[in-house]
Design a protein around this motif. Structure first.
Motif, PDB file in Angstrom:
ATOM      1  N   ASN A 330       7.729  -8.068  -8.621  1.00 41.59           N
ATOM      2  CA  ASN A 330       6.816  -9.186  -8.442  1.00 41.59           C
ATOM      3  C   ASN A 330       7.203  -9.993  -7.215  1.00 41.59           C
ATOM      4  OD1 ASN A 330       5.061  -8.782 -10.657  1.00 41.59           O
ATOM      5  ND2 ASN A 330       6.547  -9.728 -12.061  1.00 41.59           N
ATOM      6  N   ILE A 331       6.307 -10.863  -6.774  1.00 44.73           N
ATOM      7  CA  ILE A 331       6.527 -11.654  -5.562  1.00 44.73           C
ATOM      8  C   ILE A 331       7.772 -12.515  -5.676  1.00 44.73           C
ATOM      9  CG2 ILE A 331       5.567 -13.522  -4.143  1.00 44.73           C
ATOM     10  CD1 ILE A 331       2.755 -12.373  -4.883  1.00 44.73           C
ATOM     11  N   LYS A 332       7.965 -13.172  -6.828  1.00 44.75           N
ATOM     12  CA  LYS A 332       9.092 -14.096  -6.983  1.00 44.75           C
ATOM     13  C   LYS A 332      10.446 -13.384  -6.931  1.00 44.75           C
ATOM     14  CE  LYS A 332       8.914 -14.001 -12.058  1.00 44.75           C
ATOM     15  NZ  LYS A 332       8.723 -14.823 -13.287  1.00 44.75           N
ATOM     16  N   ASP A 333      10.461 -12.073  -7.149  1.00 44.37           N
ATOM     17  CA  ASP A 333      11.714 -11.320  -7.138  1.00 44.37           C
ATOM     18  C   ASP A 333      12.020 -10.693  -5.780  1.00 44.37           C
ATOM     19  OD1 ASP A 333      12.229 -11.836  -9.860  1.00 44.37           O
ATOM     20  OD2 ASP A 333      10.865 -10.214 -10.448  1.00 44.37           O
ATOM     21  N   LEU A 334      11.116 -10.860  -4.819  1.00 39.75           N
ATOM     22  CA  LEU A 334      11.349 -10.315  -3.489  1.00 39.75           C
ATOM     23  C   LEU A 334      12.337 -11.184  -2.723  1.00 39.75           C
ATOM     24  CD1 LEU A 334       7.683  -9.429  -2.389  1.00 39.75           C
ATOM     25  CD2 LEU A 334       9.447  -7.831  -3.148  1.00 39.75           C
ATOM     26  N   LYS A 335      13.162 -10.561  -1.919  1.00 42.51           N
ATOM     27  CA  LYS A 335      14.058 -11.285  -1.022  1.00 42.51           C
ATOM     28  C   LYS A 335      13.416 -11.341   0.357  1.00 42.51           C
ATOM     29  CE  LYS A 335      16.651  -7.187   0.423  1.00 42.51           C
ATOM     30  NZ  LYS A 335      17.982  -6.533   0.502  1.00 42.51           N
ATOM     31  N   GLU A 336      13.855 -12.277   1.176  1.00 41.98           N
ATOM     32  CA  GLU A 336      13.300 -12.367   2.527  1.00 41.98           C
ATOM     33  C   GLU A 336      13.770 -11.166   3.337  1.00 41.98           C
ATOM     34  OE1 GLU A 336      11.996 -15.830   5.565  1.00 41.98           O
ATOM     35  OE2 GLU A 336      13.752 -16.191   4.323  1.00 41.98           O
ATOM     36  N   GLY A 337      12.863 -10.610   4.134  1.00 40.30           N
ATOM     37  CA  GLY A 337      13.141  -9.389   4.869  1.00 40.30           C
ATOM     38  C   GLY A 337      12.570  -8.186   4.140  1.00 40.30           C
ATOM     39  N   ARG A 338      13.059  -6.992   4.507  1.00 42.64           N
ATOM     40  CA  ARG A 338      12.541  -5.767   3.887  1.00 42.64           C
ATOM     41  C   ARG A 338      13.164  -5.543   2.515  1.00 42.64           C
ATOM     42  NH1 ARG A 338       9.385  -2.308   5.544  1.00 42.64           N
ATOM     43  NH2 ARG A 338       9.582  -3.009   7.720  1.00 42.64           N
ATOM     44  N   ASN A 339      12.307  -5.193   1.549  1.00 46.55           N
ATOM     45  CA  ASN A 339      12.742  -4.912   0.185  1.00 46.55           C
ATOM     46  C   ASN A 339      12.676  -3.409  -0.051  1.00 46.55           C
ATOM     47  OD1 ASN A 339      12.807  -7.707  -1.591  1.00 46.55           O
ATOM     48  ND2 ASN A 339      11.464  -7.826   0.193  1.00 46.55           N
ATOM     49  N   GLU A 340      13.768  -2.743   0.268  1.00 48.29           N
ATOM     50  CA  GLU A 340      13.802  -1.286   0.191  1.00 48.29           C
ATOM     51  C   GLU A 340      13.708  -0.800  -1.255  1.00 48.29           C
ATOM     52  OE1 GLU A 340      17.235   0.030   2.277  1.00 48.29           O
ATOM     53  OE2 GLU A 340      16.480  -0.599   4.239  1.00 48.29           O
ATOM     54  N   GLU A 341      13.016   0.337  -1.409  1.00 43.17           N
ATOM     55  CA  GLU A 341      12.840   1.012  -2.689  1.00 43.17           C
ATOM     56  C   GLU A 341      12.145   0.132  -3.725  1.00 43.17           C
ATOM     57  OE1 GLU A 341      16.555   2.669  -3.946  1.00 43.17           O
ATOM     58  OE2 GLU A 341      16.741   3.950  -2.176  1.00 43.17           O
ATOM     59  N   LYS A 342      11.324  -0.806  -3.244  1.00 48.96           N
ATOM     60  CA  LYS A 342      10.512  -1.654  -4.109  1.00 48.96           C
ATOM     61  C   LYS A 342       9.049  -1.456  -3.759  1.00 48.96           C
ATOM     62  CE  LYS A 342      14.136  -3.857  -5.857  1.00 48.96           C
ATOM     63  NZ  LYS A 342      14.527  -3.765  -7.283  1.00 48.96           N
ATOM     64  N   VAL A 343       8.164  -1.729  -4.706  1.00 51.38           N
ATOM     65  CA  VAL A 343       6.735  -1.698  -4.439  1.00 51.38           C
ATOM     66  C   VAL A 343       6.092  -2.881  -5.150  1.00 51.38           C
ATOM     67  CG1 VAL A 343       6.277  -0.129  -6.382  1.00 51.38           C
ATOM     68  CG2 VAL A 343       4.606  -0.331  -4.512  1.00 51.38           C
ATOM     69  N   LEU A 344       5.226  -3.580  -4.408  1.00 53.75           N
ATOM     70  CA  LEU A 344       4.524  -4.737  -4.952  1.00 53.75           C
ATOM     71  C   LEU A 344       3.070  -4.374  -5.198  1.00 53.75           C
ATOM     72  CD1 LEU A 344       4.402  -7.814  -5.606  1.00 53.75           C
ATOM     73  CD2 LEU A 344       3.796  -8.167  -3.198  1.00 53.75           C
ATOM     74  N   LEU A 345       2.587  -4.673  -6.392  1.00 54.34           N
ATOM     75  CA  LEU A 345       1.203  -4.379  -6.764  1.00 54.34           C
ATOM     76  C   LEU A 345       0.492  -5.682  -7.098  1.00 54.34           C
ATOM     77  CD1 LEU A 345      -1.043  -2.297  -7.464  1.00 54.34           C
ATOM     78  CD2 LEU A 345      -0.091  -2.246  -9.797  1.00 54.34           C
ATOM     79  N   GLY A 346      -0.682  -5.859  -6.551  1.00 58.04           N
ATOM     80  CA  GLY A 346      -1.441  -7.074  -6.842  1.00 58.04           C
ATOM     81  C   GLY A 346      -2.919  -6.885  -6.615  1.00 58.04           C
ATOM     82  N   ARG A 347      -3.666  -7.948  -6.869  1.00 59.36           N
ATOM     83  CA  ARG A 347      -5.113  -7.958  -6.645  1.00 59.36           C
ATOM     84  C   ARG A 347      -5.456  -8.965  -5.553  1.00 59.36           C
ATOM     85  NH1 ARG A 347      -8.561  -4.067  -9.166  1.00 59.36           N
ATOM     86  NH2 ARG A 347      -7.496  -3.382 -11.065  1.00 59.36           N
ATOM     87  N   VAL A 348      -6.416  -8.612  -4.722  1.00 56.43           N
ATOM     88  CA  VAL A 348      -6.855  -9.495  -3.641  1.00 56.43           C
ATOM     89  C   VAL A 348      -7.654 -10.656  -4.210  1.00 56.43           C
ATOM     90  CG1 VAL A 348      -8.212  -9.664  -1.523  1.00 56.43           C
ATOM     91  CG2 VAL A 348      -6.907  -7.578  -2.008  1.00 56.43           C
ATOM     92  N   VAL A 349      -7.263 -11.888  -3.821  1.00 60.33           N
ATOM     93  CA  VAL A 349      -7.990 -13.070  -4.294  1.00 60.33           C
ATOM     94  C   VAL A 349      -8.808 -13.724  -3.175  1.00 60.33           C
ATOM     95  CG1 VAL A 349      -6.411 -13.557  -6.186  1.00 60.33           C
ATOM     96  CG2 VAL A 349      -5.927 -14.516  -3.914  1.00 60.33           C
TER      97      VAL A 349
END
Length: 448
Positions: A330-349
């Motif tokens: 999720n967005i809140k768990d991302l660190k600043e910079g590149r988040n390797e081996e992660k994928v973020l899924l969401g809906r366009v608002v």
């Protein structure tokens, strides 16, 4: 700087007059005139910058009068060259200057300076093809930095005659600018021209952040080797454009503000500031209010986020002959910079297609209800995301923005930068090369 309409009204006074003692060599008179123009901010102060066009024009007229008095003491060809050089100090086209220089190159085709000035005069006239011929003619006689960097600029202004010519010209433009720098690494103007060439390259080919970095490095080097570069409004304007697309928004605003201060008659820097502030205002509000969607619709979008929308990123997949497994986050768990081996899924608002096409900017909400902006580069026109689309972003590159600006403005939001559309999965399907495209940006015609 030819994008600016400069007031040429002659003032009948000078804060720091050009020395015109009769004992001075006429070439020194011309050199002092150029020093007067180039050192204007240092000698007069920024508060008097509005007076610069008129004062320079006034000093030009004085120098022309002094040259005419010395005509009988000068060799004819050199006299015409110096006279034309004086006329050439202002940004406006001069027919008299063109006529003098045309005679000079006929009398002595070996005078590289004359070829360069004639090319600049044609540039001011709007005859880009003739300007190109002059700089190429100079280079046939001698490999010289002014001719190289001038040709670099002209190539970026040529209208392409067939598909592929524009990119070819810009690539050649970069090479000529690099050659000019190699001939004299301590020439700030050559570094500045190289910065502009890289910025054009960024928009004519893949919008690669590394090319923006090369552009910014060249601008920084221009100021390092040549203190006068700090007074060049074009440098600040074009560097601000690079900062804007590097998403260093405050540096972009500061750069355009500096360009405006150095040339108060130039309206475009203020327009760029207003444009970027409007963009940040809207983006900040839309992220904060999650697209301003009604709560029921927003909750429906959040609840509709399913793992199947990850498409090929659901489970193990092959990337460059290597098996990769991405962990959903999720967005809140991302660190600043590149988040390797992660994928973020969401809906366009929401999207901001009405404000900017480069980058295509939209906002997504994830399954926890958090919202952030997404800036997507190299997207073909008409291929943008719309409200309700699901978007999966592999190894998201996150930036936290917290910007304070004049008048109490403050923008605080997070954004994810995506350089290549084909890495995205939209509505369960990976985007293809059909979604890629390049867009040109408006730049100032650089000083020749």
């Amino acid at each position: 700087m030819f994008s600016v309409c400069i007031n040429t009204k002659c003032f009948c006074y000078s804060l720091v007059p050009v020395d015109m003692e009769s004992s001075e060599d006429v070439a020194d008179l011309v050199e002092k005139l150029y020093q007067y123009r180039d050192n204007f901010v240092d000698t007069h102060g920024l508060n008097n910058i509005k007076e610069k066009p008129g004062l320079v024009k006034c000093e030009m007229d004085k120098t022309l009068c002094r040259l005419k008095e010395q005509e009988s003491n000068c060799q004819k060809t050199m006299y015409m060259l110096l006279y034309a050089k004086v006329l050439n100090i202002v940004p406006e086209y001069s027919r008299e200057c063109e006529e003098y220089l045309s005679k000079v190159v006929k009398r002595d085709p070996s005078l590289i300076e004359a070829w360069n000035m004639l090319g600049e005069t044609f540039w001011k006239k709007g005859d880009i093809s003739a300007a190109k011929d002059c700089f190429e003619g100079a280079l046939k006689r001698s490999k010289e930095k002014v001719s190289l960097r001038s040709l670099s600029m002209v190539l970026r202004q040529l209208k392409p005659s067939k598909l592929g010519d524009e990119q070819k010209n810009i690539l050649q433009s970069v090479e000529h600018a690099k050659e000019a720098v190699q001939l004299d690494v301590n020439d700030g103007t050559s570094w500045y021209v190289l910065g502009n060439a890289y910025l054009s390259l960024f928009f004519s080919t893949e919008q690669n952040p590394k090319v923006l970095t090369l552009s910014l490095n060249a601008y920084a080097q221009a100021e390092k080797v040549d203190p006068l570069s700090v007074h060049n409004p074009d440098l600040h304007f074009n560097r601000a454009a690079a900062c804007r697309y590097e998403e260093a928004y405050k540096l972009a605003l500061e750069g355009w503000l500096k360009a405006e201060a150095l040339d108060p008659t130039w309206v475009e820097p203020r327009a760029k500031i207003s444009e970027l502030c409007n963009f940040l205002d809207k983006l900040n509000e839309l992220v904060k209010k999650r697209g301003r969607l009604k709560n029921k619709r927003l909750q429906n979008l959040i609840s509709s986020i399913k793992e199947k929308d990850l498409g090929p990123y659901h489970g193990e997949f092959v990337n460059k002959d290597k098996k990769v497994t991405l962990t959903s986050t999720n967005i809140k768990d991302l660190k600043e910079g590149r988040n390797e081996e992660k994928v973020l899924l969401g809906r366009v608002v929401c999207n901001l297609a009405d404000l900017t096409l480069v980058p295509f900017t939209f906002a997504i909400v994830d399954s926890s209800g958090s919202c952030c902006a997404v800036t997507l580069y190299n997207l073909a026109q008409g291929r943008g995301m719309i409200i309700g689309d699901s978007v999966a972003i592999p190894e998201p590159y996150l930036t936290h923005h917290d910007i304070e600006w004049q008048g109490g403005s403050r923008w605080k939001f997070s954004s994810i930068r995506v350089t290549n559309p084909v890495v995205l999965v939209v509505n369960g399907k990976k985007l293809t090369n059909e979604h890629c495209g390049y867009t040109r940006v408006s730049m100032t015609p650089s000083d020749l």
